[in-house]
Write a protein that holds these residues in place. Sequence first.
Motif, short mmCIF file in Angstrom:
data_model
loop_
_atom_site.label_atom_id
_atom_site.label_comp_id
_atom_site.label_asym_id
_atom_site.label_seq_id
_atom_site.Cartn_x
_atom_site.Cartn_y
_atom_site.Cartn_z
N ARG A 15 0.84 -1.19 0.00
CA ARG A 15 0.00 0.00 0.00
C ARG A 15 0.88 1.25 0.00
O ARG A 15 1.99 1.24 0.52
CB ARG A 15 -0.89 0.05 1.25
CG ARG A 15 -1.88 -1.09 1.37
CD ARG A 15 -2.62 -1.03 2.70
NE ARG A 15 -3.55 -2.14 2.86
CZ ARG A 15 -4.82 -2.07 2.51
NH1 ARG A 15 -5.32 -0.94 2.02
NH2 ARG A 15 -5.61 -3.12 2.66
N GLY A 18 -3.27 6.32 -0.84
CA GLY A 18 -4.36 6.34 -1.79
C GLY A 18 -4.48 5.14 -2.69
O GLY A 18 -5.40 5.08 -3.52
N ALA A 19 -3.57 4.15 -2.59
CA ALA A 19 -3.58 3.03 -3.53
C ALA A 19 -3.21 1.74 -2.81
O ALA A 19 -2.51 1.74 -1.80
CB ALA A 19 -2.61 3.29 -4.68
N GLU A 21 -2.00 -2.37 -3.97
CA GLU A 21 -1.60 -3.28 -5.04
C GLU A 21 -2.01 -4.69 -4.67
O GLU A 21 -1.80 -5.13 -3.53
CB GLU A 21 -0.09 -3.18 -5.23
CG GLU A 21 0.46 -4.01 -6.37
CD GLU A 21 1.98 -3.90 -6.43
OE1 GLU A 21 2.47 -3.06 -7.19
OE2 GLU A 21 2.66 -4.65 -5.70
N LEU A 35 -4.38 -2.80 -9.35
CA LEU A 35 -4.28 -1.63 -8.48
C LEU A 35 -5.68 -1.11 -8.20
O LEU A 35 -6.51 -0.99 -9.12
CB LEU A 35 -3.45 -0.53 -9.15
CG LEU A 35 -2.99 0.61 -8.23
CD1 LEU A 35 -1.92 0.09 -7.26
CD2 LEU A 35 -2.43 1.77 -9.05
N TYR A 37 -7.94 1.96 -5.98
CA TYR A 37 -7.96 3.23 -5.26
C TYR A 37 -9.11 3.16 -4.25
O TYR A 37 -10.28 3.30 -4.62
CB TYR A 37 -8.17 4.40 -6.22
CG TYR A 37 -7.14 4.48 -7.32
CD1 TYR A 37 -5.79 4.63 -7.03
CD2 TYR A 37 -7.52 4.39 -8.65
CE1 TYR A 37 -4.84 4.70 -8.03
CE2 TYR A 37 -6.58 4.47 -9.67
CZ TYR A 37 -5.25 4.62 -9.35
OH TYR A 37 -4.31 4.69 -10.35
N ASP A 43 -11.91 -0.82 -0.09
CA ASP A 43 -10.63 -1.42 0.28
C ASP A 43 -10.68 -2.93 0.03
O ASP A 43 -11.27 -3.68 0.81
CB ASP A 43 -10.33 -1.14 1.74
CG ASP A 43 -8.89 -1.45 2.11
OD1 ASP A 43 -8.13 -1.89 1.23
OD2 ASP A 43 -8.54 -1.26 3.28
N LEU A 68 -6.74 -2.42 -13.50
CA LEU A 68 -7.31 -1.45 -12.56
C LEU A 68 -8.64 -1.95 -12.03
O LEU A 68 -9.51 -2.38 -12.80
CB LEU A 68 -7.49 -0.09 -13.23
CG LEU A 68 -6.18 0.58 -13.67
CD1 LEU A 68 -6.47 1.82 -14.50
CD2 LEU A 68 -5.32 0.93 -12.47
N PRO A 165 -5.36 10.03 -11.20
CA PRO A 165 -5.32 10.00 -9.74
C PRO A 165 -3.89 10.26 -9.23
O PRO A 165 -2.94 9.57 -9.62
CB PRO A 165 -5.76 8.58 -9.38
CG PRO A 165 -6.25 7.97 -10.66
CD PRO A 165 -5.56 8.69 -11.76
N TRP A 167 -2.94 9.41 -6.56
CA TRP A 167 -2.64 8.21 -5.76
C TRP A 167 -1.81 7.20 -6.54
O TRP A 167 -1.17 6.33 -5.93
CB TRP A 167 -3.95 7.55 -5.31
CG TRP A 167 -4.91 8.50 -4.68
CD1 TRP A 167 -4.64 9.44 -3.72
CD2 TRP A 167 -6.30 8.61 -4.96
NE1 TRP A 167 -5.78 10.13 -3.39
CE2 TRP A 167 -6.83 9.64 -4.13
CE3 TRP A 167 -7.17 7.94 -5.82
CZ2 TRP A 167 -8.17 10.01 -4.16
CZ3 TRP A 167 -8.51 8.31 -5.85
CH2 TRP A 167 -9.00 9.33 -5.02
N PHE A 168 -1.82 7.25 -7.86
CA PHE A 168 -1.05 6.29 -8.64
C PHE A 168 0.44 6.41 -8.39
O PHE A 168 1.19 5.45 -8.49
CB PHE A 168 -1.34 6.47 -10.13
CG PHE A 168 -0.66 5.46 -11.01
CD1 PHE A 168 -1.21 4.21 -11.20
CD2 PHE A 168 0.54 5.74 -11.63
CE1 PHE A 168 -0.58 3.26 -11.99
CE2 PHE A 168 1.18 4.81 -12.43
CZ PHE A 168 0.62 3.56 -12.61
N GLY A 190 -7.15 13.88 -6.48
CA GLY A 190 -6.48 13.16 -5.41
C GLY A 190 -5.37 13.92 -4.73
O GLY A 190 -4.70 13.39 -3.85
#
Length: 361
Positions: A15, A18-19, A21, A35, A37, A43, A68, A165, A167-168, A190
Amino acid sequence: MVRWRSGTVTTVRRRWAGAVELDVDLPDGARMRALAYPALVGDPQPGDRVLLNAGALLMGLGTGGYALVVALPDRLPADPPQAGDSRDAGHLVKARYTPLQPILLGVDEEASPHHDRLAAAESVDGMPVVTADLHSALPAILAGMHADAPRARVAYLLTDGGALPAWFSRTLAGLADRLVGTVSVGQAFGGDLEASTLHSGLLAARHVLDADVAIVAQGPGNLGTGTRWGFSGVAVGEAVNAVATLGGRAVGSLRISAADPRPRHRGVSHHSLTAYGRGALAPAELVVPDGLDPDLAADVTAALAPLTDRHRIVTVPVDGLDAALRASPVGLSTMGRGLDADHAYFLAAAAAGRYAAGLLG
């Protein structure tokens, strides 16, 4: 178009802000790295069924290599706590009219506590703003700034040419404590602040985040087609124009390389030459690092000569910048090449940061 897959989460790998995996197993026995978000889809946990957009991963496109997560159909996240029938919590829609469009509070909209300040703002008061083509330049520019001005308040403006985003970006997550904030502008989202346009984002950086200096660059995932105008970094020229319109001082970070295997990107990339030479209608200060290999330096000088009618070319000493780059809290990589493999690229970005820091007085 979209290539859909459905699968089951087997592992939560790591983690960052914001993301998250994931490893996802598909019904045919294949496994995909994915991935999610959480702010958009919830979550994911092991055992969850997930719907994936797998197109970019299956095509082998760069930057990330993920499917995604589009939804957790059996465990949807709860609605946000704010009322859904008013604009009190914001009405700024980004990634507009796509299935995952978020509705956010824009720093410049009526419900924002900063609205009146930004409504009255007309200028960034001479703030230096470094403009760059690639997201990979961000940590190098920041390293150059803080090498000479460690207390400088630096804001980052995430434009929407690459990943939307914020977050990426693991890079951005790793630099969070070095920045006074991120402003996501246009369709990007984001950041610490959301802005409608680059113009309002620059004003927010100056008047809300109280930044001394700003960096403007797209998120990860540059788009290029090998044509003069068909690349997302052309927006660098438009950024120079926005900085000038708002009374800022544009400092151009040039994409310089002796390592790129593509001739159009060696010396000064055609992306920089087009963005600054054709897209930018206002002047900027374009930074060249001192001490380049003589052959590369000659190529750079020749490539930039046609731009001198509009822009000022400045050569910046690089003593100490290699050490600053090696001390970066995040890894340096551009097009799969690290610092030693493409030293001139990162040195040019750090030199632009150093020059901008020197304008602070």
